[in-house]
Design an enzyme around this catalytic site. Structure first.
Site, PDB file in Angstrom:
ATOM      1  CG  LEU A  48       5.165   7.033   0.309  1.00  0.00           C
ATOM      2  CD1 LEU A  48       5.754   7.269   0.731  1.00  0.00           C
ATOM      3  CD2 LEU A  48       4.452   8.063  -0.389  1.00  0.00           C
ATOM      4  CE1 TYR A  74       7.499   7.465  10.689  1.00  0.00           C
ATOM      5  CE2 TYR A  74       7.636  10.055  11.039  1.00  0.00           C
ATOM      6  CZ  TYR A  74       7.061   8.855   9.930  1.00  0.00           C
ATOM      7  OH  TYR A  74       7.053   8.763   8.601  1.00  0.00           O
ATOM      8  CG  ASP A 121       8.465  -8.491  11.475  1.00  0.00           C
ATOM      9  OD1 ASP A 121       8.875  -7.191  11.426  1.00  0.00           O
ATOM     10  OD2 ASP A 121       8.564  -8.636  12.917  1.00  0.00           O
ATOM     11  CB  VAL A 122      10.679  -5.694   7.364  1.00  0.00           C
ATOM     12  CG1 VAL A 122       9.755  -5.638   5.963  1.00  0.00           C
ATOM     13  CG2 VAL A 122       9.886  -4.472   8.550  1.00  0.00           C
ATOM     14  CB  SER A 132      10.141  11.061   7.727  1.00  0.00           C
ATOM     15  OG  SER A 132       9.160  11.659   8.245  1.00  0.00           O
ATOM     16  CB  SER A 143      -0.966  -0.443   1.480  1.00  0.00           C
ATOM     17  OG  SER A 143      -0.291  -0.163   2.507  1.00  0.00           O
TER      18      SER A 143
END
Length: 253
Positions: free
Chosen positions: A17, A159, A57-58, A146, A15
């Site tokens: 990006l 984050y 799971d990465v 980000s 989903s």
């Protein structure tokens, strides 16, 4: 690197990006493996673009070693990795209920930072064994940070820490992997119209878009995907963090 026929892996590809990136890479002729915790989303997009779904799971060494092996059997060895998998949380370090639960901080770091590093190291090890292409290039790795890595807002400590870690490791890993002919890059997106953003009221989305200097709108996932393709194709881009934010600088709140 010419993408035609190359084996590519996109994490978080089910989903947002990641999905837009997987579609764009497939359109350029790449053979795409889609890693996502949401197996249904990965399978749906894989069927659409002629790729392969790699649920998992990465941050799991075992699961991602298996995913890379499956992708290698189907498409050949990985030449390009794009790390888009990530989660966010909005919570103050010390709020009305006391300190932020440590488990919540650890979860964001595990998925965003540890997950990106896990994929980077595994894909990098595979790329390092491949025959070199033009200019001696063996592979390209692109991760997603980000703008919060640089101007984290109140409530973004976890984050921002996770994305700041991704940004900070870009150059040292690029320097190390240069010996293998592997380029390492990071994109730092600003405010984008992702599935998470779409859950907000339309007036809030509009207000956030208007806070961006130019263009005065939210970013589109296809614009992120376009930058990924350019990074792969432009062999002189290496060790760089590219902000994709319309000149946005986040305020404290």
């Amino acid at each position: 690197m010419d993408l035609a026929g190359k084996a590519v892996i996109v994490t978080g590809g089910g989903s947002g990006l990641g999905a837009a990136t997987a579609e764009r890479l497939a359109a350029a002729g790449a053979r795409v493996g889609i890693v996502d915790l949401d197996a249904k989303a990965a399978e749906g997009l894989a069927a659409k673009i002629g790729g392969i779904a790699l649920p998992g799971d990465v941050a799991s060494e075992e699961a991602m070693m298996a995913a890379l092996a499956r992708a290698r059997a189907a498409h050949g060895p990985c030449r390009v990795l794009v790390n888009c998998a990530g989660i966010g949380t909005a919570k103050r370090v010390v709020g009305r209920d006391g300190p932020m639960p440590l488990a919540e901080f650890e979860r964001v770091i595990r998925v965003n930072l540890v997950g990106s590093f896990n994929m980077l190291r595994l894909a990098g090890a595979e790329m390092a064994t491949l025959d070199p292409l033009e200019d001696g290039e063996r592979g390209v790795i692109i991760s997603t940070a980000s703008v919060a890595a640089f101007e984290g807002q109140v409530g973004q400590a976890a984050y921002s820490a996770s994305k700041g870690g991704i940004a900070a490791m870009t150059l040292p890993v690029a320097r190390e992997f240069a010996g293998f002919g592997i380029r390492v890059l990071t994109i730092a997106p600003g405010l984008f119209l992702t599935p998470m953003m779409r859950t907000l009221p339309e007036e809030v989305q509009k207000s956030l878009g208007e806070s961006i200097p130019f263009p005065r709108r939210l970013g589109g996932a296809e614009e992120y995907a376009s930058l990924v393709v350019h990074m792969v194709e432009n062999r002189f881009l290496n060790g760089e963090i590219v902000r994709l934010d319309g000149a946005l600088r986040l305020p404290p709140r």
